[in-house]
Design a protein around this motif. Structure first.
Motif, mmCIF file in Angstrom:
data_model
loop_
_atom_site.group_PDB
_atom_site.id
_atom_site.type_symbol
_atom_site.label_atom_id
_atom_site.label_comp_id
_atom_site.label_asym_id
_atom_site.label_seq_id
_atom_site.Cartn_x
_atom_site.Cartn_y
_atom_site.Cartn_z
ATOM 1 N N ARG A 299 52.569 22.891 -31.377
ATOM 2 C CA ARG A 299 53.016 23.674 -30.220
ATOM 3 C C ARG A 299 52.989 22.798 -28.973
ATOM 4 O O ARG A 299 52.224 21.845 -28.868
ATOM 5 N N ASP A 300 53.841 23.164 -28.033
ATOM 6 C CA ASP A 300 53.977 22.414 -26.782
ATOM 7 C C ASP A 300 53.274 23.177 -25.657
ATOM 8 O O ASP A 300 53.681 24.279 -25.292
ATOM 9 N N GLU A 301 52.210 22.577 -25.134
ATOM 10 C CA GLU A 301 51.482 23.175 -24.016
ATOM 11 C C GLU A 301 51.656 22.342 -22.750
ATOM 12 O O GLU A 301 50.826 22.369 -21.853
ATOM 13 N N SER A 302 52.758 21.595 -22.681
ATOM 14 C CA SER A 302 52.983 20.692 -21.552
ATOM 15 C C SER A 302 53.318 21.463 -20.285
ATOM 16 O O SER A 302 53.991 22.501 -20.317
ATOM 17 N N THR A 303 52.821 20.958 -19.165
ATOM 18 C CA THR A 303 53.230 21.427 -17.843
ATOM 19 C C THR A 303 53.829 20.223 -17.140
ATOM 20 O O THR A 303 54.881 19.753 -17.543
ATOM 21 N N LYS A 304 53.168 19.726 -16.119
ATOM 22 C CA LYS A 304 53.630 18.488 -15.493
ATOM 23 C C LYS A 304 53.289 17.301 -16.389
ATOM 24 O O LYS A 304 54.060 16.350 -16.513
ATOM 25 N N ASP A 305 52.120 17.376 -17.015
ATOM 26 C CA ASP A 305 51.698 16.341 -17.952
ATOM 27 C C ASP A 305 51.987 16.781 -19.378
ATOM 28 O O ASP A 305 52.035 17.975 -19.686
ATOM 29 N N ILE A 306 52.159 15.806 -20.248
ATOM 30 C CA ILE A 306 52.472 16.105 -21.647
ATOM 31 C C ILE A 306 51.205 16.540 -22.379
ATOM 32 O O ILE A 306 50.147 15.915 -22.264
ATOM 33 N N ARG A 307 51.336 17.611 -23.136
ATOM 34 C CA ARG A 307 50.241 18.097 -23.990
ATOM 35 C C ARG A 307 50.864 18.777 -25.214
ATOM 36 O O ARG A 307 51.328 19.912 -25.136
#
Length: 749
Positions: A299-307
């Motif tokens: 799953r993609d939990e990225s906001t400004k930074d990639i996570r």
């Protein structure tokens, strides 16, 4: 409409030409245009013409970092109208890329608005976005107003554009470049400017430095999106030496502990030029296709930074093994190519080494330094001339005023009266009255002396090659301070690590979902893998005139070894076998087995197990099971047999003795140490016959006795004392089998 025939007279100058020569000439012109004006960057400033023209147009628009933004549509319009006669979309795309901090290591354009993102979304239309230059771009342009570089007419000869930019730092390597020309291409990954400056400084001090010396400073690329380089240092060094190579770049990840011993893997940096959304989409597709059995969810939990969060199937899954399987199948690991193919002198394509690229940039900087110094020297000379005239005017101020007021031609009179040059007289006449109060001898003398000292320094600089290189080194040191390792822009983002030393077999197995299967092989050579472990094979169906030959349990992660009567071994992955629907597939679709060969046996591979191979004519040897594994469809020839002989038996070696029975029902027993262990060959004679060949053989532990089973499924065991009369040496004829031995001549009844 009527058809008209138009005749061309001699005055129309129609000249016949061969199609071949016409195509060659025009294609060559196209190729040269693509190579020089579109695809390959210049080694001196690292820019292609479109990028150079964008920066030049922004300079003319005064879009400096401390000024207001301007609409990108206006910038693109100026570039297209004055310098770059191509489509506006191609110019805007180039402008957008220069502003993307995930695409360019040191952005040259400061964009305001939507300039795209790492997910692969496009930038907004040029009418909505604004831009100006960054401080980095001003370093590339530094000195362009001081005759630092040549200018040439634009495409319509209405204006001028720079041939190359001064380039205060090695932008070619710093920001990299990529392009495809005609018959050649370039691919240069970005690097760290501070490291490049250190290498350039070292190269100035040591002109004979090798690439191995420079690699101590430039250890590898530095990508804007970070990541981890797992390419060996020797390979990196070789790539920089030849100008061609490849760098293995991986995503950066760490393990986050959860509750009750669970954990998840969090990816915080992805490889360069990989679209995040496409990466996650492709990984999810593999997950659904059950190609990543150790992974449960992504799953993609990225906001400004990639996570990006990766959930393992169970808490017992090895995180490193899981990531190795993901690296192998997805773009969480990529190979970034290096092809340092650039234009030298602005027109000659060459593949350069790291040292050559830095040296050519340094040579360019030396030329810029000399030209700027000569320009400044010329300005000083003119200013000193004017100051000399001011000094004379100050000493004779009243007379100068009288001449200006009363003489009809004051300029000529001033030149005659005080021996002034035309420039000096013109400067005095153009001087404002308010400047008279500033016209003091002390101030004039002070400026005069300062400029004289500077003139002497510039003269000395232009006369000394050593001083020029020292000045260049000083300039590089100032640039290095701007891009220092402690600054946000200069801090190295890509780190170096050794790839975990995992066995490739472990990784391959990790990518296969482990499930029980039953391998079924028919007499006519049809193979299939049924789900689960079957205990009863009576319900299996086959094609007409076909029946069961071999069936055994296995796991989808196992390797199935098949031996043919021709002495060849084939290795087939259990998960590659066709499923249980239908009758499977013929083995000759899976491997290249000769038509005159049949399947002798098949079994699950076990590491380090020994096998006894026996031919019909009783030749045999022992081979390690590791040595029979094959990697291709052609298999591996292990036992050499020639017609009418053929491979007869393949037995796992257990115990210390061999019992062999011929078709003549004679049995011979001898120690296994009398049989040679080989990797390939014909083997040694195990038993001698007058007629016929081998019927069966078995290995056993003498201390436990020899056991066989008759047709009624009864087991018979003879101890060592009861087997004495059948003992012999290898190659003997043996004696008739004991009483109660199966009529079939087989130990298994």
């Amino acid at each position: 409409m009527s058809n008209k025939v138009i005749r061309l007279s001699e005055k129309d100058h129609i000249e016949p030409i061969e199609l071949r020569s016409a195509l060659q000439e025009r294609y060559l012109a196209y190729a040269l245009s693509t190579i020089m004006d579109r695809a390959l960057p210049d080694v001196r400033d690292g820019l292609k013409p479109v990028h150079r023209r964008i920066l030049h147009a922004m300079r003319l628009l005064k879009l400096n970092p401390d000024q207001a933004y301007a609409k990108c549509a206006r910038i693109v319009g100026d570039v297209m109208g004055k310098f770059h006669p191509h489509g506006d979309s191609s110019i805007y795309d180039a402008l957008v890329r220069l502003a993307q901090d995930f695409a360019v290591r040191y952005p040259l354009v400061d964009g305001q608005g939507n300039f795209g993102n790492i997910d692969g979304d496009n930038a907004a239309a040029m009418r909505y976005t604004e831009a100006r230059m960054t401080e980095v771009a001003t370093l590339l342009l530094d000195g362009i107003n001081e005759n630092a570089v040549d200018f040439r007419p634009t495409y319509n000869e209405e204006d001028e554009e720079p041939v190359v930019l001064p380039a205060a730092f090695p932008n070619l390597l710093a920001n990299g470049s990529s392009g495809i020309a005609v018959g050649m291409a370039t691919s240069i990954p970005p690097h760290n400017v501070a490291e490049l400056c250190e290498a350039a400084t070292f190269l100035i001090a040591h002109p004979d430095a090798t690439n191995d010396d420079l690699v101590k400073f430039v250890k590898g690329p530095d990508f804007p999106t970070g990541g981890v380089l797992v390419e060996p240092a020797d390979s990196i060094s070789e790539s920089y030496r030849t100008g061609r190579g490849v760098f293995r770049l991986r995503a950066r990840w760490h393990k986050e502990e959860g509750s009750r011993g669970s954990y998840s893997i969090v990816v915080t940096e992805i490889p360069y030029q990989v679209q995040k959304s496409r990466l996650i989409e492709k990984t999810a597709e593999l997950l659904l296709a059950r190609r990543l059995p150790m992974l449960d969810d992504i799953r993609d939990e990225s906001t400004k930074d990639i996570r990006i969060v990766l959930e393992p199937k169970t808490r017992t899954v090895d995180p490193e093994l899981l990531m190795e399987s993901i690296f192998k199948l997805t773009d969480f690991e990529v190979r970034v190519p290096l092809n340092l193919n650039v234009l030298t002198l602005g027109k000659i394509p060459n593949v350069l080494s790291l040292g050559q690229a830095l040296q050519q940039w340094l040579d360019h900087r030396k030329g810029v330094l000399v030209r700027r110094s000569e320009f400044r020297l010329h300005e000083i000379t003119r200013r000193l001339e004017i100051l000399g005239g001011y000094l004379i005017a100050y000493l004779n101020l009243d007379e100068v005023i009288r001449i200006i007021r009363e003489e009809d031609d004051p300029k000529k009179q001033l030149m005659t009266s005080f021996s002034l040059t035309e420039n000096q007289a013109e400067a005095i006449l153009n001087m404002r009255l308010r400047s008279l109060r500033k016209l003091e001898e002390v101030e004039i003398r002070k400026e005069f002396d300062t400029l004289k000292a500077e003139e002497a320094e510039l003269d000395a600089l232009l006369q000394s090659d050593i001083k020029q290189w020292k000045a260049i080194a000083s300039e590089i040191a100032k640039v290095k301070k701007v891009f220092g390792p402690d600054s946000p822009l200069g801090r190295r983002r890509t780190s170096f690590e050794d790839a975990p030393d995992h066995d490739i077999k472990d990784i391959e197995q990790a990518m296969i979902e482990k499930e029980p299967v039953t391998i079924v092989i028919s007499e006519k050579g049809w193979l299939r893998a049924l789900k689960g472990h079957l205990s009863d094979y009576s319900g299996l169906t086959f094609k007409e005139d076909d029946r069961l030959k071999i069936a055994f349990p296995a796991m989808t992660t196992d390797k199935i070894i098949v031996m043919s009567t021709g002495g060849k071994f084939f290795t087939i992955a259990a998960n590659a076998l066709p499923g249980g629907r239908g009758h499977g597939e013929p083995i000759r679709i899976l491997v290249d087995m000769d038509n005159d060969e049949d399947i002798l046996t098949a079994f699950v591979h076990e590491e380090d197990r020994k096998l006894l191979l026996v031919s019909y004519h009783a030749n045999g040897f022992i081979v390690s099971e590791n040595d029979v594994l094959g990697t291709t469809r052609k298999g591996k020839q292990v036992m050499n047999v020639k017609q009418p002989d053929e491979a007869k038996l393949c037995l796992p070696v257990t115990g210390d003795h061999l019992a062999i029975v011929g078709e003549n029902r004679k049995m011979l027993i001898f120690p296994l140490d009398q049989i040679s262990e080989m990797t390939r060959g014909k083997g040694v004679r195990l038993q001698r016959y007058k007629d016929g060949g081998v019927s069966d053989a078995i290995t056993f532990d003498l201390s436990e006795g020899l056991t066989w089973r008759d047709a009624a499924e009864r087991n018979f065991t003879r101890g060592a004392a009861e087997l004495v009369e059948w003992f012999g040496t290898r190659g003997s004829a043996g004696r008739m089998v004991p009483k109660g031995f199966p009529r079939s001549g087989k130990f298994s009844g």
